[in-house]
Design an enzyme around this catalytic site. Structure first.
Site, PDB file in Angstrom:
ATOM      1  N   LYS A  20     -32.223 -75.723   0.791  1.00  0.00           N
ATOM      2  CA  LYS A  20     -32.619 -74.761  -0.233  1.00  0.00           C
ATOM      3  C   LYS A  20     -34.138 -74.538  -0.202  1.00  0.00           C
ATOM      4  O   LYS A  20     -34.614 -73.468  -0.578  1.00  0.00           O
ATOM      5  CB  LYS A  20     -32.148 -75.190  -1.619  1.00  0.00           C
ATOM      6  N   ARG A 117     -39.722 -78.026 -18.575  1.00  0.00           N
ATOM      7  CA  ARG A 117     -40.686 -78.508 -17.591  1.00  0.00           C
ATOM      8  C   ARG A 117     -42.011 -77.752 -17.719  1.00  0.00           C
ATOM      9  O   ARG A 117     -42.030 -76.545 -17.975  1.00  0.00           O
ATOM     10  CB  ARG A 117     -40.102 -78.373 -16.172  1.00  0.00           C
ATOM     11  N   ASP A 316     -38.153 -86.625  -3.579  1.00  0.00           N
ATOM     12  CA  ASP A 316     -36.715 -86.388  -3.661  1.00  0.00           C
ATOM     13  C   ASP A 316     -35.910 -87.456  -2.927  1.00  0.00           C
ATOM     14  O   ASP A 316     -34.680 -87.524  -3.069  1.00  0.00           O
ATOM     15  CB  ASP A 316     -36.370 -85.008  -3.095  1.00  0.00           C
ATOM     16  N   LYS A 415     -26.369 -77.577  -7.860  1.00  0.00           N
ATOM     17  CA  LYS A 415     -27.748 -77.091  -7.794  1.00  0.00           C
ATOM     18  C   LYS A 415     -28.246 -77.036  -6.356  1.00  0.00           C
ATOM     19  O   LYS A 415     -28.960 -76.098  -5.977  1.00  0.00           O
ATOM     20  CB  LYS A 415     -28.668 -77.996  -8.621  1.00  0.00           C
TER      21      LYS A 415
END
Length: 441
Positions: A20, A117, A316, A415
């Protein structure tokens, strides 16, 4: 949705999902270049679909073809007065400076954790470039009205490199337009301090170059200079771009192989600019049994040891690394916890809470996470915290547990990697929708 995973072994080969990070950058580049672009091997995660929706709203024509998208870009020419970034942090940070290129007021919104956020970077930076910004005290929704004026500027890259990605693309588009219009311009410099996740900027610059955009010179990631006499942007009628396979999603498959394999992951480029290809370094530090050949990267179980790994530039990787460390004898220390607070969840706390339910002790001390691995995990009822990477980390860890594990809000994987559970099933995992099986008493 609840998903139940039974402990068990895996065996087989699976294709890594589309990145992504690569897909969304390609969408942005196809939007701002003037011409046609074909994006091959596109992703279909929620974040990818959000990016496609955004570029349609900003004036691009998007046509779905077999295993590809044809995108006709005209620059920023909005056909809607609002864009929605879903829960994509990259989309909000990358497309906001692009929205600021036009003189029409555009409302930028999102959903889920994205609305909480911090986006005050734009409140601080864009007004200095002649852009009106009205936000909810640095949070979404946000109204933006340009046009952005090219000026030398200094930005702080400590919170996320994604803000810089957006600024680089916006400056490139604006600079190219000025040159096409015959407007004189001096060199323009974006000065960056405290930049994190530098490999993601390499990915941004690589995508810009492949789409024929103007790419700035830079000195050690601190001064990005757009040259007034620069003429290296390629003006091609058609751009063909293949989305890279995703090292972030593949990291979970590789760790699954180390826990319950053997698993072979196909389609990964070891030379990729993606930061998360560092999972290979972590697996080697853990002494994981691993081999690479023309078929892909194969990982299978073996005795693994605790290790030290600095994940500051690849935050991540924390979730798959925690799952890996759970099966390593001794203590594993990960650096970079400060990068985890403003993700889809507060990932450090979420990992600590959910893995504690599985019997794993995790300690947090400032920027360090210490994982005490080597003891058998137990099956448990865990929660994704609406975070795709927490859901996948728990699923992978469950493969070696003593009993079944139930993941609540398991659909969070959509997602980034909507085929994750299907791919585990292809490898032999016992995965079922949790509508019938009772939770642990």
């Amino acid at each position: 949705m609840k998903v139940t995973l039974q402990p068990g072994s895996l065996k087989g080969s699976v294709q890594a999902p589309a990145s992504k990070s690569s897909m969304q950058r390609a969408c942005a580049a196809a939007l701002i270049r003037k011409g046609n672009s074909v994006i091959h091997h596109p992703g279909h995660s929620n974040d990818d679909l959000a990016a496609l929706g955004i570029i349609r709203a900003l004036g691009a024509s998007v046509t779905s073809q077999e295993e590809s998208y044809l995108i006709s870009g005209k620059g920023i020419q909005p056909v809607q007065s609002q864009i929605n970034c879903g829960e994509s942090g990259l989309s909000i940070r990358m497309f906001t400076p692009l929205v600021a290129l036009c003189d029409q007021e555009i409302t930028i919104d999102g959903s889920g954790s994205l609305v909480t956020r911090p986006m005050d970077f734009f409140d601080q930076v864009l007004p200095a470039l002649g852009v009106r910004v009205n936000s909810r005290e640095g949070k979404l929704p946000m109204r933006v009205q340009g046009p952005l004026q090219l000026k030398d500027i200094e930005v702080d890259g400590s919170q996320s490199s994604q803000f810089l990605t957006g600024m680089l693309m916006a400056y490139s588009a604006s600079f190219m337009q000025a040159l096409q219009d015959g407007r004189e311009h001096k060199d323009i410099t974006i000065t960056v301090k405290n930049l994190t996740s530098k490999p993601y900027i390499d990915l941004t610059l690589d995508v810009m170059k492949k789409f024929g955009l103007m790419v700035p010179d830079h000195q050690d990631y601190t001064n990005f200079v757009f040259r007034a006499n620069q003429d290296d942007a390629e003006q091609k009628e058609m751009i063909s771009y293949t989305v890279e396979s995703d090292w972030s999603g593949a990291a979970f498959l590789l760790v699954a192989g180390a826990i319950a394999g053997p698993v072979t992951v196909r389609g990964l480029d070891p030379g990729s600019a993606q930061a998360d290809r560092a999972i290979l370094d972590a697996l080697m530090l853990a002494n994981a049994a691993m081999a690479t050949d023309a078929k892909g990267i194969t990982v299978h179980p073996g005795e693994m040891n605790g290790f030290y790994f600095d994940a500051t530039n690849c935050p991540d990787l924390f979730p798959p690394l925690v799952a890996l460390a759970a099966y390593c004898k001794g203590t594993t220390t990960l650096r970079g916890v400060s990068r985890l607070a403003h993700k889809e969840s507060n990932r450090a706390i979420a990992l600590q809470d959910e893995f504690d339910k599985m019997g794993l002790r995790i300690e947090l001390d400032a920027d360090l996470m210490t994982i005490h691995g080597g003891e058998a995990l137990k099956g448990a009822d865990v929660h994704s915290h609406h975070d795709h990477r927490i859901a996948m980390a728990c699923a992978v860890a469950a493969l070696g547990a003593s009993d079944f594990t139930v993941i609540e809000e398991a659909e969070a994987i959509n997602k980034s990697y909507p085929d994750f559970y299907k791919d585990l099933e292809k490898l032999g995992a016992d995965v079922s929708l949790e509508n019938k099986i009772k939770l642990h008493e």
